[in-house]
Design a protein around this motif. Structure first.
Motif, PDB file in Angstrom:
ATOM      1  N   SER A   1       0.839  -1.185   0.000  1.00 23.59           N
ATOM      2  CA  SER A   1       0.000   0.000   0.000  1.00 23.59           C
ATOM      3  C   SER A   1       0.881   1.245   0.000  1.00 23.59           C
ATOM      4  CB  SER A   1      -0.942  -0.004   1.211  1.00 23.59           C
ATOM      5  OG  SER A   1      -0.191  -0.082   2.421  1.00 23.59           O
TER       6      SER A   1
ATOM      7  N   PRO B   1      -2.891   8.495  -1.640  1.00 25.81           N
ATOM      8  CA  PRO B   1      -4.029   7.886  -2.351  1.00 25.81           C
ATOM      9  C   PRO B   1      -3.668   7.624  -3.811  1.00 25.81           C
ATOM     10  CG  PRO B   1      -4.402  10.238  -2.028  1.00 25.81           C
ATOM     11  CD  PRO B   1      -3.164   9.891  -1.249  1.00 25.81           C
TER      12      PRO B   1
ATOM     13  N   ILE C   1      -7.636   1.839   5.648  1.00 23.50           N
ATOM     14  CA  ILE C   1      -7.885   1.955   4.209  1.00 23.50           C
ATOM     15  C   ILE C   1      -8.832   3.133   3.988  1.00 23.50           C
ATOM     16  CG2 ILE C   1      -8.812   0.799   2.166  1.00 23.50           C
ATOM     17  CD1 ILE C   1      -8.243  -1.882   3.697  1.00 23.50           C
ATOM     18  N   LYS C   2      -8.420   4.071   3.153  1.00 24.10           N
ATOM     19  CA  LYS C   2      -9.195   5.284   2.937  1.00 24.10           C
ATOM     20  C   LYS C   2      -9.783   5.320   1.527  1.00 24.10           C
ATOM     21  CE  LYS C   2      -5.665   7.927   3.884  1.00 24.10           C
ATOM     22  NZ  LYS C   2      -4.676   6.900   4.216  1.00 24.10           N
TER      23      LYS C   2
ATOM     24  N   ASP D   1      -7.849   4.908  -2.002  1.00 26.59           N
ATOM     25  CA  ASP D   1      -6.624   4.121  -1.818  1.00 26.59           C
ATOM     26  C   ASP D   1      -6.606   2.943  -2.797  1.00 26.59           C
ATOM     27  OD1 ASP D   1      -5.458   5.596   0.156  1.00 26.59           O
ATOM     28  OD2 ASP D   1      -5.893   4.203   1.797  1.00 26.59           O
TER      29      ASP D   1
END
Length: 394
Positions: free
Chosen positions: A206, A210, A225-226, A229
């Motif tokens: 990750s 973003p 987790i946004k 993303d």
């Protein structure tokens, strides 16, 4: 469910190992195994023991075979395993006793794991007590033997792949923005273990930014987790038969990023190329070269290890990577001893996982599938496509 191997399968494996002893002129083969993931598969291959703790040795002679485990493992190992000795003093002392009883005092003994698994104090003691024996690393020679999977083994691989995909399906159903990476993959642990998985290795990739994924594999983190993303989830498990499989796909949690999607399409193209190209007789280094060429033409970078054999250890030979002149056994690229493992053969099982990155290493893509090499070509075990999986918030 394949939990233990039949006697005929075990005898077939031992026969192949004894053929290696004869071909190389060894007096014996000694297998050094550790419960660390990737260093214990030889004991499962030979003795059907899925080592869950500590370490152990396997010894195969022209006549007779022995699994030699620490005395404490008498209380923490599979009692089905035949030919097992639990010496009250030390395993290496038992090895010396067996050699003396068999009147083996000189010649060459091949050791699987000599250069990257065996304990130094054990090696020093063997040299001291059996000074006229030459101990040589036979890891690559053994890799040639076990790189060809039997029908029973391939059934075990397929069973494990069914389990891992069920675990991945549970993630797809469960994962949402607002969860941590740990929470998102937690359902897969219970799913795969309920279905018979033994070992698990779950990884995520990750970024703090973003619409990006850095090319770094980590354990799932308490990172939230946004929206917008991207997340790459890689699952690796052993099924009931002890065979490893891998499955990895990419997630997007909102607006798709054009560059990330482009990188993902390049990875998908690489897997499609492998599916069409991987046939008996094809050189693995040629596949890596073609993937690197594809990446370069797109202005990107290809990872060093695009694929590898997989079986009772999570990374086995052959390596789909560039060949080097190194003599180090543990390096995950074809070295000086890998000549016999540069070409695909029927019965090999390959985990293929291109990693494509932008030159600045800020964005990357990665997916993986398991293939069985058949006489007609590569059989991909998953029917899941390679599109980035879009997850929208509730």
């Amino acid at each position: 469910m394949i939990i233990s191997i039949e006697k005929s399968e075990r005898e077939q494996r031992l026969s192949r190992v004894r053929s290696l002893i004869k071909d190389k002129g060894y007096k014996a083969l000694l297998f050094a195994a550790d419960s660390y993931l990737g260093k214990k598969g030889s004991l499962r291959y030979l003795f059907d023991n899925h080592l869950i703790h500590r370490y152990g040795y396997g010894l195969v002679l022209e006549e007779g075979q022995y699994q030699i485990l620490p005395s404490g493992l008498h209380w923490c190992t599979d009692r089905r395993v035949p030919d097992t000795i639990y010496p009250k003093d030390h395993e290496v002392l038992e090895i010396v006793r067996i050699f003396n009883k068999q009147n083996i005092a000189e010649g060459v003994v091949g050791v699987i794991g000599l250069n990257n698994t065996m304990k130094i104090e054990d090696y020093d003691y063997l040299k001291q007590e059996l000074p006229h024996i030459q101990w040589v690393d036979a890891s690559v020679a053994f890799e040639e033997v076990r790189s060809i999977k039997s029908k029973t083994e391939i059934e075990g691989v397929k069973e494990a792949n069914t389990i891992i995909e069920a675990g991945f399906d549970s993630i797809i159903e469960h994962i949402r923005p607002g969860m941590t990476e740990e929470e998102a993959v937690s359902v897969a642990y219970s799913t795969v273990h309920a279905l018979g998985a033994r070992d698990t290795l779950f990884l995520t990739l990750s970024s703090e930014e973003p619409g990006a994924v850095e090319p770094i594999f980590l354990n799932p983190r308490p990172k939230v987790i946004k929206e917008n993303d991207y997340l790459i989830v890689s699952l690796e498990i052993t099924g009931p038969s002890g065979h490893w499989v891998e499955h990895s796909r990419m997630f997007c949690f909102g607006t798709r990023d054009e560059e990330m999607e482009r990188l993902a399409r390049l990875v998908a193209r690489g897997i499609e190329y492998a599916e069409k190209t991987m046939k008996p007789g094809v050189k693995v280094t040629d596949i890596q070269e073609e993937l690197e060429k594809m990446a370069a033409e797109a202005g990107t970078v290809c990872g060093h290890l695009t694929g590898h054999g997989i079986g009772m250890d999570v990374i086995e030979r052959p390596f789909v990577a560039r060949q080097t002149g190194t003599s180090f056994i543990g390096v995950e690229v074809p070295g000086e001893e890998d000549e016999g493992l540069l070409y695909l053969k029927e019965g090999m099982v390959i985990s293929f996982h291109p990693q494509i990155m932008n030159p600045d290493m800020k964005k990357s893509a990665y997916m993986s599938d398991v293939f069985v090499i058949t006489v007609d070509g590569a059989q991909r075990l998953s029917s899941r496509n390679h599109e980035v999986i879009l997850i929208k918030g509730r």
